[in-house]
Design a protein around this motif. Sequence first.
Motif, short mmCIF file in Angstrom:
data_model
loop_
_atom_site.label_atom_id
_atom_site.label_comp_id
_atom_site.label_asym_id
_atom_site.label_seq_id
_atom_site.Cartn_x
_atom_site.Cartn_y
_atom_site.Cartn_z
N GLN A 300 1.34 3.33 -5.40
CA GLN A 300 2.72 3.28 -4.95
C GLN A 300 3.42 2.06 -5.55
N SER A 301 4.71 2.21 -5.80
CA SER A 301 5.52 1.06 -6.22
C SER A 301 5.95 0.32 -4.96
N ALA A 302 5.07 -0.50 -4.45
CA ALA A 302 5.28 -1.16 -3.16
C ALA A 302 6.02 -2.47 -3.33
N VAL A 303 6.50 -3.00 -2.22
CA VAL A 303 7.20 -4.28 -2.24
C VAL A 303 6.27 -5.36 -2.78
N GLY A 304 6.81 -6.22 -3.64
CA GLY A 304 6.03 -7.33 -4.19
C GLY A 304 5.02 -6.94 -5.23
N THR A 305 5.22 -5.74 -5.89
CA THR A 305 4.22 -5.27 -6.86
C THR A 305 4.83 -4.71 -8.14
N THR A 306 6.16 -4.75 -8.29
CA THR A 306 6.81 -3.89 -9.29
C THR A 306 7.22 -4.58 -10.58
N TRP A 307 6.66 -5.74 -10.88
CA TRP A 307 6.93 -6.37 -12.18
C TRP A 307 5.65 -7.07 -12.64
N SER A 308 5.64 -7.51 -13.88
CA SER A 308 4.39 -7.94 -14.53
C SER A 308 3.69 -9.07 -13.79
N VAL A 309 4.41 -10.15 -13.48
CA VAL A 309 3.78 -11.29 -12.82
C VAL A 309 3.22 -10.88 -11.47
N ALA A 310 4.01 -10.12 -10.71
CA ALA A 310 3.55 -9.66 -9.40
C ALA A 310 2.30 -8.81 -9.52
N SER A 311 2.28 -7.93 -10.52
CA SER A 311 1.13 -7.05 -10.72
C SER A 311 -0.14 -7.85 -10.94
N MET A 312 -0.05 -8.90 -11.74
CA MET A 312 -1.23 -9.73 -11.99
C MET A 312 -1.68 -10.47 -10.73
N VAL A 313 -0.70 -10.94 -9.96
CA VAL A 313 -1.03 -11.59 -8.69
C VAL A 313 -1.67 -10.58 -7.73
N ASN A 314 -1.09 -9.38 -7.63
CA ASN A 314 -1.63 -8.35 -6.73
C ASN A 314 -3.09 -8.05 -7.03
N MET A 315 -3.37 -7.76 -8.31
CA MET A 315 -4.70 -7.28 -8.69
C MET A 315 -5.76 -8.36 -8.71
N SER A 316 -5.32 -9.61 -8.60
CA SER A 316 -6.30 -10.70 -8.60
C SER A 316 -6.36 -11.46 -7.28
N THR A 317 -5.49 -11.10 -6.30
CA THR A 317 -5.55 -11.76 -5.00
C THR A 317 -5.62 -10.78 -3.84
N GLY A 318 -5.27 -9.51 -4.09
CA GLY A 318 -5.23 -8.54 -3.00
C GLY A 318 -4.01 -8.73 -2.12
N LEU A 319 -2.95 -9.34 -2.65
CA LEU A 319 -1.75 -9.65 -1.88
C LEU A 319 -0.49 -9.24 -2.63
N PRO A 320 0.56 -8.85 -1.91
CA PRO A 320 1.86 -8.68 -2.56
C PRO A 320 2.43 -10.05 -2.91
N MET A 321 3.34 -10.10 -3.84
CA MET A 321 4.01 -11.35 -4.18
C MET A 321 5.28 -11.43 -3.33
N LYS A 322 5.36 -12.44 -2.48
CA LYS A 322 6.44 -12.49 -1.50
C LYS A 322 7.47 -13.57 -1.84
N SER A 323 8.69 -13.36 -1.34
CA SER A 323 9.76 -14.32 -1.53
C SER A 323 9.40 -15.63 -0.84
N PRO A 324 9.53 -16.75 -1.54
CA PRO A 324 9.09 -18.03 -0.97
C PRO A 324 10.13 -18.64 -0.04
N ILE A 325 9.66 -19.38 0.96
CA ILE A 325 10.59 -20.13 1.79
C ILE A 325 11.00 -21.43 1.08
N ASP A 326 10.19 -21.87 0.16
CA ASP A 326 10.50 -23.03 -0.68
C ASP A 326 10.89 -22.50 -2.05
N ARG A 327 12.11 -22.72 -2.48
CA ARG A 327 12.61 -22.12 -3.72
C ARG A 327 11.84 -22.60 -4.95
N ASN A 328 11.09 -23.70 -4.82
CA ASN A 328 10.31 -24.21 -5.96
C ASN A 328 8.85 -23.78 -5.93
#
Length: 596
Positions: A300-328
């Motif tokens: 599925q094209s799930a939240v936090g998974t739909t672009w290259s950087v997120a995909s690499m984070v997803n497949m190597s951490t088991g987590l979606p890539m989420k919007s940060p509370i700290d902009r940096n």
Amino acid sequence: MLILLGIGVALVLSAIQIRILHRTTTVKASVFLTLKNILFLHVLSVAAFQYVFHHRHYLITSFYGPTDFLLYLGLCVVMGLLLLLMDHVLAGRPRETTGKKEKGLLPEVLSVLFVFVGVLCITLTNWGKSEFGDLPIDQALITYLSPTVGSNTIDIISAIEGPVFFAFLCAVGMGLFAFARISFLTRWLHRTISLALAIVVLLSGAAYGVRKFQLTDLYSHYFLHSTIIDENYVDPRKANIQFPEKKRNLIHIYLESMENSYMSTENGGFMEQDLIPELTLLAGEGYSFSHLDKGFGGPQSAVGTTWSVASMVNMSTGLPMKSPIDRNAYKRKDSFLPGAWALGDILAAEGYEQTLMFGADADFGGLTTYFKTHGNFHIMDYKYAKETGAIPKDYKVWWGYEDEKLFQFAKEELIRLSNTGKPFHFTMETADTHRPDGYLEKGTPTPYPNQYANVVAHSAAQVYDFVRWIQQQPFYDHTTVVIIGDHISMESNFFKFYGFPKEYRRSQYNVILNPAPGVASRDPQILMERDYANFDMFPTILSSLGVSFDGSRLGIGTDLFSGEKTLFEEKGFSFADRELTKRSELYDREIFGHPN
């Protein structure tokens, strides 16, 4: 050069207005009038240059000839005369401009600003939807908050020359009206009309952007809380991960924008003729997880998974890539999701030699930091290729260098890794199939009427040849190969060209070749009709290496080989995906490393 031509004409125009039409006596008023003329003259001339004479890339003038510059000069002169004529006609008669009369220009300035912002909301929204498809707000936000060094300048130039310039043009139109001296309107009425029109444009544009880009989701990302991650997260540090005595190598190939939809309809795709027959063949030889009951599908094209950087984070951490509370959070040089325990961390602890290879700059999106701090990868990107002399220092095509070179460099690195005496983990990503239109390498066959289709077909053939080479190497017996599209394609023009209906569910290509003996199963209940996401690949990849761990879950991902239900299969995709848009206290506290 174009700027200098416009400034010269604007100075002459300003001198005529100051000395003859307005008889301006103050320095401040003269400077304001000159700057206004430079801006208005340039925007109007560029508009004619772009829309009438079709010189699209006016920001890149290196390929212009003398006639192009003469044309622009002529346009500047014509626009200058039109501005003089309009000024004279609307003013009705020459009148003096005193310093007192030129004060209090806030309503006029606000009118121009409101029109620019309002129109920009509309044009950027339409451009984004046209160029990237249904770009989710989490991707737009995280991309904005991530490093953009090394990014392809085509998108930036396209945005400036398209939606941003058109908004400037509309703002100039409002400026011509708001700052004009109209003899039959009182100043109060003139200002009221200008400001009222501008407010309507601003509110309409903002409402349009909010609705189309679903900006209301920002409320969920930052102000609503969910416990779905907190209740289902399994920390890999505590999962009793055990490797087999003979550790397997891992080759992980991310294919930019590679979809199953490029296959023929009989194989689960949408095309009459299979664009990627070589990859279809590989998928049939390996283990491909599908959402379909027959044919090849994907996650599925799930939240936090739909672009290259997120995909690499997803497949190597088991987590979606989420919007940060700290902009940096994604821009730091020393940490990137510091609380995550990633695939690179796990393999590094087991003595693996690890390499990451890109034809682009790995600094983009913070990937250098991510892979350095989660496994200390040897990073071989575009910068590395220049530094080591693999390509000339001034070489630049597409995002850096093309995939033909990438596959050649990958072969050389795999041979080096196989001779280290250590188990190795090699990750790479292709780039030629990136939008817009893909990169058509020299010598690429062009049997299809669409450039992107030709690029996709050529990329599939390149990947196939590379995999067949891997399978001929001595190290292959103890190597698992994971091939997966990083996300569904954003090349919206391709899908319009071939008439894809909105209801057709596109999915990422995926296959696992040569997993550890005894791990995989051809049971259709395991491979078919699966409802999963990129983050489920994290424990699945480890499982394919013959690695065992407590239960079937790592992060929030489920080992697909286990046959256990994924989070989406347990909760339902709509509910779970909606919950994943919301903030998680565990993610903020332990993954981002920011206690609430």
